[in-house]
Scaffold this motif. Structure first.
Motif, short mmCIF file in Angstrom:
data_model
loop_
_atom_site.label_atom_id
_atom_site.label_comp_id
_atom_site.label_asym_id
_atom_site.label_seq_id
_atom_site.Cartn_x
_atom_site.Cartn_y
_atom_site.Cartn_z
N ASN A 15 0.83 -1.21 0.00
CA ASN A 15 0.00 0.00 0.00
C ASN A 15 0.87 1.26 0.00
N ARG A 16 1.92 1.24 0.80
CA ARG A 16 2.81 2.41 0.87
C ARG A 16 3.49 2.64 -0.48
N TRP A 17 3.92 1.56 -1.14
CA TRP A 17 4.57 1.67 -2.44
C TRP A 17 3.57 1.92 -3.57
N GLY A 18 2.29 1.63 -3.33
CA GLY A 18 1.26 1.81 -4.35
C GLY A 18 1.31 0.77 -5.46
N ILE A 19 1.79 -0.44 -5.12
CA ILE A 19 1.89 -1.50 -6.12
C ILE A 19 1.16 -2.75 -5.66
N GLY A 20 0.92 -3.65 -6.59
CA GLY A 20 0.31 -4.94 -6.26
C GLY A 20 0.77 -6.00 -7.24
N MET A 29 -2.68 2.82 -8.93
CA MET A 29 -3.44 3.97 -9.42
C MET A 29 -3.57 3.93 -10.94
N LEU A 30 -2.47 3.70 -11.63
CA LEU A 30 -2.46 3.72 -13.09
C LEU A 30 -2.98 2.42 -13.69
#
Length: 155
Positions: free
Chosen positions: A49-54, A117-118
């Protein structure tokens, strides 16, 4: 090279009508092993979540050698089969073992990291690449977009 192991006790809900481990359970055990590995190595949900990746699995392949039944203990291993130079593409290798070392099944999971997000593939933070380097299999390969294009089509 290190190998990570996660232990499972086969439950009633894990078996199918043939009274052995259901195909869907193999997928679930692999996913749980990956998430346990990631959490242990500071790549869990909080960090993602902090890195914004999955992580997204694009393809899984299984080979089965020995039946696994209810109430048995099974260990699922995790090694890194490969990743791209930027870490955006990855492959996890899993093997299923009984406590005596009997090899029951093998799985290969290929995927990409996405920017949440993207919703597009993205490179991994260096923290992740450092951990993946510690768990490279002896057959580790550098993955490219061509490897993604070469994955089998499902129709």
């Amino acid at each position: 090279m290190s190998v990570y192991y996660h232990q499972f006790e086969v439950r009633w809900s894990d078996i199918d009508t043939n009274r052995h481990l259901a195909n869907s359970t193999y997928v679930e055990y692999c996913a749980q092993t990956r998430m346990a590995f990631m959490s242990k190595h500071k790549m869990g949900l909080k960090e993602l979540n902090r890195w914004g990746i999955g992580p997204v699995i694009l393809h899984e392949k299984f080979s089965f050698f020995k039946e696994i039944y209810m109430d048995q203990i099974v260990y699922v291993s995790l090694e890194i089969g490969g990743f791209s130079h930027d870490g955006a593409i990855y492959q996890f290798l899993h093997k299923f073992y009984f406590p005596d070392g009997t090899h029951c099944a093998t799985a290969e999971a290929t995927g990409v990291w996405i920017d949440m997000m993207l919703r597009k593939s993205t490179a991994q933070p260096d923290d992740i690449i450092e951990v993946l380097n510690q768990y490279k299999s002896i057959h580790h390969k550098v993955l490219t977009r061509e490897d993604i294009k070469a994955l089998p089509l499902t129709i």
